[in-house]
Design a protein around this motif. Structure first.
Motif, PDB file in Angstrom:
ATOM      1  N   GLY A 177       0.836  -1.209   0.000  1.00 43.66           N
ATOM      2  CA  GLY A 177       0.000   0.000   0.000  1.00 43.66           C
ATOM      3  C   GLY A 177       0.868   1.255   0.000  1.00 43.66           C
ATOM      4  N   GLY A 178       1.893   1.258   0.844  1.00 48.78           N
ATOM      5  CA  GLY A 178       2.803   2.412   0.897  1.00 48.78           C
ATOM      6  C   GLY A 178       3.543   2.581  -0.421  1.00 48.78           C
ATOM      7  N   ALA A 179       3.924   1.457  -1.039  1.00 47.54           N
ATOM      8  CA  ALA A 179       4.653   1.534  -2.318  1.00 47.54           C
ATOM      9  C   ALA A 179       3.738   2.077  -3.418  1.00 47.54           C
ATOM     10  N   LEU A 180       2.478   1.632  -3.436  1.00 42.94           N
ATOM     11  CA  LEU A 180       1.545   2.137  -4.459  1.00 42.94           C
ATOM     12  C   LEU A 180       1.303   3.626  -4.262  1.00 42.94           C
ATOM     13  N   LEU A 181       1.193   4.047  -3.011  1.00 41.30           N
ATOM     14  CA  LEU A 181       1.009   5.480  -2.733  1.00 41.30           C
ATOM     15  C   LEU A 181       2.231   6.273  -3.224  1.00 41.30           C
ATOM     16  N   ALA A 182       3.429   5.747  -2.974  1.00 43.16           N
ATOM     17  CA  ALA A 182       4.657   6.443  -3.409  1.00 43.16           C
ATOM     18  C   ALA A 182       4.710   6.547  -4.933  1.00 43.16           C
ATOM     19  N   VAL A 183       4.293   5.496  -5.618  1.00 46.92           N
ATOM     20  CA  VAL A 183       4.311   5.507  -7.092  1.00 46.92           C
ATOM     21  C   VAL A 183       3.264   6.496  -7.613  1.00 46.92           C
ATOM     22  N   ALA A 184       2.114   6.535  -6.962  1.00 48.45           N
ATOM     23  CA  ALA A 184       1.062   7.488  -7.374  1.00 48.45           C
ATOM     24  C   ALA A 184       1.558   8.926  -7.191  1.00 48.45           C
TER      25      ALA A 184
END
Ligand code: COA
Length: 173
Positions: A106-113
């Motif tokens: 979840g944190g990685a997807l947020l960072a990519v977004a």
């Protein structure tokens, strides 16, 4: 993040959406029944993390949005031009399948977004989210998001802040 090799890619018709189970029925239903139509109509873009094969481990959506200047904290608003609204990117949905929760996805997807919004040639002041409950709001606050004073479940993160922290990270490498 876990060592599982996730492939991050725009949603595609070949991806397996039916089995996605994040524990939130509206977020599951949206992925199953609504998102492809939203993408086709250009009201949302959807990106997924694929685990083995075409299984969706997580997804998020992005779309253009705006924030009312009057809704922002006064300390933030006073540094912005006196237009009624400021441009934003809305992450309408973010969800991780139960099988992959708590592993950093979840944190990685947020960072990519956030990276996607920062890299866009179309300016936006902030990435904004509408958290569905207090746990989701806490997740965003944990990542530095600021709640609107009168709407604690609407949160934003100024993209200039993200850009500055990415530059610091890169120069430290
Ligand atoms: C919220 C959600 C996306 C988090 O995904 P996840 O993969 O389990 O989270 P991560 O493992 O990447 O956690 C990243 C960080 O956030 C923290 N975190 C996770 N959930 C949190 C919460 N509810 N409150 C505060 N912090 C939280 C983790 O402790 C971790 O911190 P660290 O990087 O300092 O170690 C996931 O739980 C989910 O899909 N929930 C259901 C849908 C939802 O609520 N979506 C939110 C949009 S409305």
């Amino acid at each position: 993040m876990s060592s599982a090799p996730f492939l991050l890619t725009p949603l595609d018709a070949a991806h397996v959406r039916a089995a996605f189970n994040c524990g939130s029925e509206p977020l599951e239903r949206y992925l199953r029944e609504q998102v492809t139509q939203d993408v086709r109509r250009r009201v949302a873009a959807c990106f997924v993390a694929l685990a083995e094969g075409q299984r969706i481990a997580g997804y998020y959506t992005l779309a253009s949005a705006s924030l009312l200047l009057a809704d922002l904290p006064a300390s933030v608003g006073k540094k912005l031009p006196r237009y009624p609204t400021v441009p934003a990117v809305r992450m309408g949905r973010l969800a991780v399948d139960q099988a992959f929760k708590g592993q950093g996805l979840g944190g990685a997807l947020l960072a990519v977004a956030l990276d996607r919004a920062v890299r866009s040639e179309i300016a936006a002041y902030a990435l904004m989210v509408d958290a569905k409950d207090e746990a989701a709001a806490a997740f965003y606050r944990h990542h530095g998001f600021i709640a609107l004073p009168d709407s604690p479940f609407t949160l934003f993160l100024p993209l200039a802040t993200v850009e500055a922290s990415r530059k610091t990270e890169n120069s430290a490498r």
